[in-house]
Design a protein around this motif. Sequence first.
Motif, PDB file in Angstrom:
ATOM      1  N   PRO A   1       0.808  -1.239   0.000  1.00  0.00           N
ATOM      2  CA  PRO A   1       0.000   0.000   0.000  1.00  0.00           C
ATOM      3  C   PRO A   1       0.834   1.280   0.000  1.00  0.00           C
ATOM      4  CG  PRO A   1      -0.937  -1.606   1.503  1.00  0.00           C
ATOM      5  CD  PRO A   1       0.380  -2.155   1.074  1.00  0.00           C
ATOM      6  N   PRO A   2       1.847   1.454   0.886  1.00  0.00           N
ATOM      7  CA  PRO A   2       2.635   2.700   0.800  1.00  0.00           C
ATOM      8  C   PRO A   2       3.442   2.804  -0.488  1.00  0.00           C
ATOM      9  CG  PRO A   2       3.601   1.212   2.416  1.00  0.00           C
ATOM     10  CD  PRO A   2       2.275   0.643   2.047  1.00  0.00           C
ATOM     11  N   ALA A   3       3.835   1.664  -1.075  1.00  0.00           N
ATOM     12  CA  ALA A   3       4.567   1.719  -2.348  1.00  0.00           C
ATOM     13  C   ALA A   3       3.658   2.247  -3.454  1.00  0.00           C
ATOM     14  CB  ALA A   3       5.107   0.341  -2.706  1.00  0.00           C
ATOM     15  N   LEU A   4       2.419   1.745  -3.509  1.00  0.00           N
ATOM     16  CA  LEU A   4       1.463   2.229  -4.518  1.00  0.00           C
ATOM     17  C   LEU A   4       1.135   3.702  -4.299  1.00  0.00           C
ATOM     18  CD1 LEU A   4      -0.993  -0.813  -4.708  1.00  0.00           C
ATOM     19  CD2 LEU A   4       0.815  -0.191  -6.323  1.00  0.00           C
ATOM     20  N   LEU A   5       0.974   4.088  -3.029  1.00  0.00           N
ATOM     21  CA  LEU A   5       0.698   5.492  -2.741  1.00  0.00           C
ATOM     22  C   LEU A   5       1.877   6.366  -3.144  1.00  0.00           C
ATOM     23  CD1 LEU A   5      -1.109   7.665  -1.444  1.00  0.00           C
ATOM     24  CD2 LEU A   5       0.021   7.154   0.740  1.00  0.00           C
ATOM     25  N   GLY A   6       3.100   5.894  -2.887  1.00  0.00           N
ATOM     26  CA  GLY A   6       4.272   6.673  -3.264  1.00  0.00           C
ATOM     27  C   GLY A   6       4.383   6.863  -4.762  1.00  0.00           C
TER      28      GLY A   6
ATOM     29  N   VAL B   1      15.886  -0.508  10.796  1.00  0.00           N
ATOM     30  CA  VAL B   1      16.338   0.711  10.116  1.00  0.00           C
ATOM     31  C   VAL B   1      15.433   1.014   8.932  1.00  0.00           C
ATOM     32  CG1 VAL B   1      18.230   1.743   8.809  1.00  0.00           C
ATOM     33  CG2 VAL B   1      18.719   0.471  10.895  1.00  0.00           C
ATOM     34  N   GLN B   2      15.073  -0.003   8.171  1.00  0.00           N
ATOM     35  CA  GLN B   2      14.130   0.183   7.061  1.00  0.00           C
ATOM     36  C   GLN B   2      12.822   0.787   7.558  1.00  0.00           C
ATOM     37  OE1 GLN B   2      13.211  -3.203   4.708  1.00  0.00           O
ATOM     38  NE2 GLN B   2      15.313  -3.627   4.110  1.00  0.00           N
ATOM     39  N   PHE B   3      12.278   0.196   8.599  1.00  0.00           N
ATOM     40  CA  PHE B   3      11.009   0.654   9.146  1.00  0.00           C
ATOM     41  C   PHE B   3      11.114   2.104   9.612  1.00  0.00           C
ATOM     42  CE2 PHE B   3       7.913   0.962  12.663  1.00  0.00           C
ATOM     43  CZ  PHE B   3       6.752   0.594  11.984  1.00  0.00           C
ATOM     44  N   GLY B   4      12.268   2.472  10.155  1.00  0.00           N
ATOM     45  CA  GLY B   4      12.469   3.853  10.575  1.00  0.00           C
ATOM     46  C   GLY B   4      12.474   4.813   9.404  1.00  0.00           C
ATOM     47  N   TYR B   5      13.195   4.471   8.338  1.00  0.00           N
ATOM     48  CA  TYR B   5      13.195   5.330   7.151  1.00  0.00           C
ATOM     49  C   TYR B   5      11.779   5.549   6.634  1.00  0.00           C
ATOM     50  CZ  TYR B   5      18.265   4.615   6.840  1.00  0.00           C
ATOM     51  OH  TYR B   5      19.615   4.575   7.083  1.00  0.00           O
ATOM     52  N   LEU B   6      11.008   4.471   6.609  1.00  0.00           N
ATOM     53  CA  LEU B   6       9.678   4.539   6.018  1.00  0.00           C
ATOM     54  C   LEU B   6       8.699   5.284   6.915  1.00  0.00           C
ATOM     55  CD1 LEU B   6       7.735   3.727   3.780  1.00  0.00           C
ATOM     56  CD2 LEU B   6       7.378   1.553   4.958  1.00  0.00           C
ATOM     57  N   SER B   7       8.656   4.943   8.192  1.00  0.00           N
ATOM     58  CA  SER B   7       7.647   5.533   9.069  1.00  0.00           C
ATOM     59  C   SER B   7       7.994   6.957   9.493  1.00  0.00           C
ATOM     60  CB  SER B   7       7.464   4.656  10.314  1.00  0.00           C
ATOM     61  OG  SER B   7       8.677   4.558  11.042  1.00  0.00           O
TER      62      SER B   7
ATOM     63  N   LEU C   1       8.568   1.696  -2.149  1.00  0.00           N
ATOM     64  CA  LEU C   1       8.782   0.910  -3.365  1.00  0.00           C
ATOM     65  C   LEU C   1      10.177   0.306  -3.386  1.00  0.00           C
ATOM     66  CD1 LEU C   1       7.819  -0.046  -6.150  1.00  0.00           C
ATOM     67  CD2 LEU C   1       8.675   2.119  -7.092  1.00  0.00           C
ATOM     68  N   LEU C   2      11.196   1.109  -3.040  1.00  0.00           N
ATOM     69  CA  LEU C   2      12.562   0.594  -3.008  1.00  0.00           C
ATOM     70  C   LEU C   2      12.718  -0.505  -1.960  1.00  0.00           C
ATOM     71  CD1 LEU C   2      14.595   3.917  -3.384  1.00  0.00           C
ATOM     72  CD2 LEU C   2      14.172   2.186  -5.124  1.00  0.00           C
ATOM     73  N   LEU C   3      12.103  -0.320  -0.800  1.00  0.00           N
ATOM     74  CA  LEU C   3      12.185  -1.338   0.243  1.00  0.00           C
ATOM     75  C   LEU C   3      11.454  -2.606  -0.162  1.00  0.00           C
ATOM     76  CD1 LEU C   3      11.670   0.814   3.470  1.00  0.00           C
ATOM     77  CD2 LEU C   3      13.803   0.033   2.443  1.00  0.00           C
ATOM     78  N   LEU C   4      10.338  -2.479  -0.851  1.00  0.00           N
ATOM     79  CA  LEU C   4       9.598  -3.653  -1.308  1.00  0.00           C
ATOM     80  C   LEU C   4      10.429  -4.480  -2.270  1.00  0.00           C
ATOM     81  CD1 LEU C   4       6.975  -5.301  -1.579  1.00  0.00           C
ATOM     82  CD2 LEU C   4       6.241  -3.686  -3.349  1.00  0.00           C
ATOM     83  N   LEU C   5      11.040  -3.822  -3.245  1.00  0.00           N
ATOM     84  CA  LEU C   5      11.879  -4.550  -4.199  1.00  0.00           C
ATOM     85  C   LEU C   5      13.068  -5.199  -3.507  1.00  0.00           C
ATOM     86  CD1 LEU C   5      11.864  -1.947  -7.132  1.00  0.00           C
ATOM     87  CD2 LEU C   5      10.503  -4.039  -6.930  1.00  0.00           C
ATOM     88  N   ASN C   6      13.644  -4.492  -2.539  1.00  0.00           N
ATOM     89  CA  ASN C   6      14.780  -5.043  -1.809  1.00  0.00           C
ATOM     90  C   ASN C   6      14.387  -6.281  -1.004  1.00  0.00           C
ATOM     91  OD1 ASN C   6      17.607  -4.633  -0.397  1.00  0.00           O
ATOM     92  ND2 ASN C   6      16.114  -4.844   1.245  1.00  0.00           N
ATOM     93  N   ASN C   7      13.245  -6.215  -0.331  1.00  0.00           N
ATOM     94  CA  ASN C   7      12.869  -7.299   0.576  1.00  0.00           C
ATOM     95  C   ASN C   7      12.414  -8.554  -0.153  1.00  0.00           C
ATOM     96  OD1 ASN C   7      13.497  -5.583   2.615  1.00  0.00           O
ATOM     97  ND2 ASN C   7      11.451  -5.428   3.460  1.00  0.00           N
ATOM     98  N   ILE C   8      11.916  -8.411  -1.367  1.00  0.00           N
ATOM     99  CA  ILE C   8      11.588  -9.602  -2.158  1.00  0.00           C
ATOM    100  C   ILE C   8      12.850 -10.425  -2.387  1.00  0.00           C
ATOM    101  CG2 ILE C   8      10.813 -10.392  -4.421  1.00  0.00           C
ATOM    102  CD1 ILE C   8       8.853  -8.067  -4.460  1.00  0.00           C
ATOM    103  N   THR C   9      13.953  -9.738  -2.668  1.00  0.00           N
ATOM    104  CA  THR C   9      15.242 -10.431  -2.793  1.00  0.00           C
ATOM    105  C   THR C   9      15.753 -10.884  -1.438  1.00  0.00           C
ATOM    106  OG1 THR C   9      15.749  -9.011  -4.675  1.00  0.00           O
ATOM    107  CG2 THR C   9      17.577 -10.210  -3.694  1.00  0.00           C
TER     108      THR C   9
END
Length: 697
Positions: free
Chosen positions: A239-244, A546-552, A563-571
């Motif tokens: 959801p935040p990736a689509l919103l971004g 750290v990821q969660f901190g950047y995002l929230s 979006l960048l975090l989503l692509l990263n975490n799939i890998t």
Amino acid sequence: MASPTQPQEALSDTGLLSRSESWSKVTCPCCVSGQVEPLVLIQLAENVQPGTKQWIMAMISAAHSSGGAQLLTHPGEDSSWGRIVVAAPRCTLLRATEDLGLCRADKDDSMVTFSFSDRHNFSNIDDMQKFLTLAERQYIVKHELESMRALKAQRIPGIPGDKGILRARQNIFQKLQKAGVIQDVFPLCDEKKLKALGQEWYSQKRLWGQPLDSIHAYFGGSVAFYFSFLDFYTWFLVPPALLGVFITFVLPGPPLPDGAPADPSGLASASGSSPSPGSAPEDEDQLSVSGHMVQAVFSMIWSTLFMELWKRRSAALSYRWGTLTLTERFQEPRPGFHGELGTNPVTGRVEPLFPDWKRQLRMGLVSVPVVGLFLCLVVLGMLGFYYSEGLMADFHKASGSIVTAALTYLPSVMHIVYTNMLGNAYRTVALQLTEWENHREESSFGKHHTTKVLVFTFFNNFAVLFHIAFFKQDLLLLRKRLSSLLILSQMVNQFTEVVVPYIVERVYNSSKKELKDDDPAADHMQAEGSLPPFPGLFAEYIELLVQFGYLSLFSCVYPLTALLLLLNNITEIRGDAYKICHLFRKPFAPPEASIGVWQTAFELLGFFSVLSNCWLFLMAPRVRAFLQNAAFSPAGVLLLAVFIEHVLIVVKLILAFMIPDEPDWVRIKREQIEYRSMKALNLQKVKRSHVPAELRP
């Protein structure tokens, strides 16, 4: 490697060894079986004498009443082989299941806290491979080994000097480890199950969900909860990736009100500083005001929903895996704990004792100042970043070329490298400090170690961003800094998650080809011992935090963060799965009911997101322009910020209250378990009251 006089049994497809005279005997008739499952391997020192090995095997096989572990042992190829294979009989596994407070399915297929006295009312009670997972059986073996205690003072055969003196009530296993007799202990790998798990886990082209039950069965609760959390967090990023993407590429900015700044973004004037040279191309694609505000409010709501829904998922998994009612046990001293031998006033056992005042003195006079020193190094790096940022800005202003415009990102990159190197050094120092503090329990050691690392991680990763946002009030610099962090971390992560595992796997496969064919079971054990131990999930949780901190906290200034975090975490999911399956030794995993202290850390970051996003919300260009046109005084703006902050905190608390931590069906099941456990306890008291006092144990 096989001995001609005593050949080693070959492993079957089920991972069981046929019963032979090499295995120690069981005294309980219900534990007699034609096959034995090797679970744990004990690696001895090279100079250990056969007599010492035989004594160790005898103690492991001895009954609990004799201070032993009541397990099964096998000498391996012969009595001089430097390894001991350990298995567990049925009754030992069942009694340990009760001690741990695990829930199991009864005849009605309802999860109930297991009771050894009522064992015949549970399903699969005669098949330990169905009754307990492989990870649980292996952890029970480790738990039993660490519970061995000498009933009287004696000398360990073949160990000269003080190292061989075993005092009454002293922990035998820890004594052997400190004396260097036992060098390593690790659970044995089941190649067939591991291959099947790998094909189901990372080999298939699946984008959604993980085989959590299979992960839990093979690797245990801690690993399964981590991958469940990673999977839940990754797909909650959608959801935040689509919103971004919508805010960045679709949402148009509303017209500027009268008197608003003339630059397209308004960020330069909002920050109170003049736009930096060469920033015009960046200003053209800055966030619109409505997008900035929507993203800030959405981030706060998203972080609350994420944590509350994860708690519900965690509770459901805990019930499914039988850890909803884990027993709080008095903890044994951790292996690294040392002190003067004495009698523990709680247990009456002879064990190392270390005064609390000495530990507090070490923490206050050494640990706290060292942590403070590293925090000062973080501030020093931040000052260096601002200084080099100013130099590059002046340099670019003088030349104005495309090359110098790209070089303006160099201070951010250099500072990111500095913080990463400082973080790696600090993690080593934090571990050594916590070891030096000499905590008795493993839980206390983990709490203090985690606290040290979390304090530094938060300061090291977010201090610059908070300073830019709250003090410099420069949204352009904040966005550039955040984008640099994300892009560089993506590059480093992809290298470590894809390239490094591939290279290590090639090297390991070449070493596996050298295994001998005369004794595949022994050779595979040797190959497992050559693998490095699993480093744990500490670094993985830190990365997610750290990821969660950047995002929230800051994603409203850079909406493509999710979006960048989503692509990263799939890998990340596949990379972590591949590493734990192939690059490390199988770890011991105690039963877990949640992700523990990390859940609290994520909730604290979610609370800080209210403060951060509230401030960034008021820094939105059109909001600043509106406040200036409405003639708000600085005190009025501060009061408005406090009011909005309190409103948003109330909204966050209301959301958390409206979403129960447990689904209704889990709450009902938990209450049923507690009710049945209470009835069983009362029944035992009634039966005990009818037994004459002189016959009671």
